[in-house]
Enzyme design. Structure first.
Site, PDB file in Angstrom:
ATOM      1  CG  HIS A  72      38.563 -14.621  12.716  1.00  0.00           C
ATOM      2  ND1 HIS A  72      37.869 -13.292  12.493  1.00  0.00           N
ATOM      3  CD2 HIS A  72      39.893 -14.369  13.302  1.00  0.00           C
ATOM      4  CE1 HIS A  72      39.013 -12.383  13.631  1.00  0.00           C
ATOM      5  NE2 HIS A  72      39.921 -12.869  13.663  1.00  0.00           N
ATOM      6  CE1 TYR A 201      30.373  -9.005   6.429  1.00  0.00           C
ATOM      7  CE2 TYR A 201      31.358 -10.752   7.660  1.00  0.00           C
ATOM      8  CZ  TYR A 201      31.915  -9.656   6.974  1.00  0.00           C
ATOM      9  OH  TYR A 201      32.780  -9.627   6.285  1.00  0.00           O
ATOM     10  N   PRO A 293      33.236  -4.267  -0.050  1.00  0.00           N
ATOM     11  CG  PRO A 293      34.044  -2.574   1.553  1.00  0.00           C
ATOM     12  CD  PRO A 293      33.093  -2.452   0.030  1.00  0.00           C
ATOM     13  CE  LYS A 297      35.245 -13.413  -1.275  1.00  0.00           C
ATOM     14  NZ  LYS A 297      35.642 -14.388  -0.954  1.00  0.00           N
ATOM     15  CE1 TYR A 385      34.027 -12.675   4.683  1.00  0.00           C
ATOM     16  CE2 TYR A 385      35.466 -13.935   5.939  1.00  0.00           C
ATOM     17  CZ  TYR A 385      34.638 -13.195   5.781  1.00  0.00           C
ATOM     18  OH  TYR A 385      35.078 -12.115   6.509  1.00  0.00           O
TER      19      TYR A 385
END
Length: 391
Positions: A72, A201, A293, A297, A385
């Site tokens: 991704h 998200y 979550p 991480k 990220y």
């Protein structure tokens, strides 16, 4: 039984550490309280940072990940019926993440270890870590109905929050930092292709939602729910209806529905145990730290811990210097706290707290607007990220 490194726990951290040590010619024994089938089935994380994927490849455990995993190059933030894509490679100099479930990482590492590595004992319950502050620590464990002792030069506790390793550190030496959130995630697995090719998200006035996946044919989705929610209290159509509301956009995007095969609720908490080392006992992964979550991480922090330990022990073997081993806790905690910060930021950015005021709602939207309109803010998110450097 005698070995150089006794490893408690055959999750991805313990298994990867055993592989790294094997590749360096250092012997180890892995003790896992569960059976092999359980370890290879337990559903956990699914996002691998760039550094984690690179470590697996370098360790010889990346072939199936590269063949079957989903690279991704970004995520989508969704708010106020708007969609904003964060382009990881453009913002980080080419870094990305890999969608590849923890269960699959464990399967790959177990197969490698049983074929090439040292002892890996399933259904071997660690009972206690003894003499951790000496040069001869040992693990007392039960296997095949009898107690035994594993004598080691070093012990690494990869046995999670409820394991025995952390309990071997005297309470007077410990500082604990934690936060419990008043909400959790209702997660589902569904036999339906993902409705988007990257993670989504979503911040909504009704609560957070996440669209993820396990494969091109299996979707993984989450809803923010009150703490203490019973997953069984939610009907399948009720879940899909709520997901549809929270992912709503101003364009023609649609959420695809399918059979739900699994439901569970994940509590949300932040936790850090300092120090991560006592004598010759080293903590790694959830034994030392837990993150909500939202930032993806947890698994990646555990990988960073064992990479740091392996490098330090290899340095000790090659040079005779214990400098890196002595710095283990401080080195790991720098990365841990950055991950805690990022996970907290993502959680507070996207979840609606019980009793949130209109002022707080508008602040969330202002923060999301800032990310969507500022390359600097967007870069900070993308860098965190895709992963903080190891060591």
């Amino acid at each position: 039984m005698r070995t150089t490194v006794g490893i408690i726990g055959a999750g991805p951290a313990g298994l990867l550490l055993a592989r790294l040590l094997h590749n360096a010619g250092i012997d180890s024994v892995v003790l896992e309280s569960r059976d092999r089938s359980y370890v290879e089935r337990r559903q956990r994380a699914g996002i691998l940072e760039q550094g984690t994927a690179d470590v697996l490849r370098a360790a010889g455990a990346g072939e199936r990940m590269d063949r079957e995993g989903l690279r991704h190059d970004g995520i989508e933030l969704r708010f106020d019926r708007r969609r904003h894509r964060v382009d990881f490679p453009a913002l980080t100099g080419g870094r990305s993440v890999m969608v590849y479930a923890q269960t699959e990482v464990c399967k790959d590492l177990i197969a490698l270890h049983l074929r090439e590595g040292g002892p890996l004992l399933f259904e071997a319950e660690a009972l206690a870590v003894e003499d951790a502050a000496t040069d001869a620590p040992r693990i007392r464990f039960r296997h095949q109905g009898r107690e035994d002792v594993l004598r080691c030069d070093y012990v690494v506790g990869c046995d999670g929050f409820w394991g025995v390793a952390r309990k071997a550190i005297p309470a007077e030496l410990v500082r604990v930092f934690e936060r419990t959130y008043p909400f959790g995630w209702l997660g589902i697995l569904a036999d339906v292709p993902p409705s988007h090719d990257e993670l989504v998200y979503a911040r909504h006035d009704r609560g957070f939602a996440l669209l993820s996946m396990r494969s091109p044919a299996v979707s993984r989705l989450y809803l923010q729910v009150p703490d203490g929610t019973d997953a069984g209290a939610w009907g399948d159509e009720e879940i899909w209806d709520e997901l549809e509301r929270r992912f709503e956009t101003a364009d023609d995007w649609r959420l695809e529905r399918g059979p739900i095969t699994q439901k569970s609720v994940t509590p949300m908490r932040s936790y850090v145990h300092e120090p991560m080392r006592h004598g010759r006992l080293f903590l790694a992964g959830d034994a030392a730290h837990i993150v909500p979550p939202t930032g993806a991480k947890g698994l990646n922090l555990a990988v960073g811990d064992v990479v740091t330990f392996a490098r330090a022990l290899i340095h000790r073997q090659e040079t005779g210097s214990a400098e890196l081993l002595d710095a283990y806790s401080a080195t790991c905690l720098r990365r841990v706290w950055q991950a805690e910060r990022f996970s907290y930021d993502m959680t507070s950015l996207l979840h609606r707290a019980p009793g949130a005021t209109p002022f707080e709602d508008r602040l969330q939207l202002a923060r999301l607007e800032r990310i969507a309109s500022s390359r600097a803010a967007e870069t900070d998110l993308a860098e965190a990220y895709t992963g903080f450097p190891f060591g």
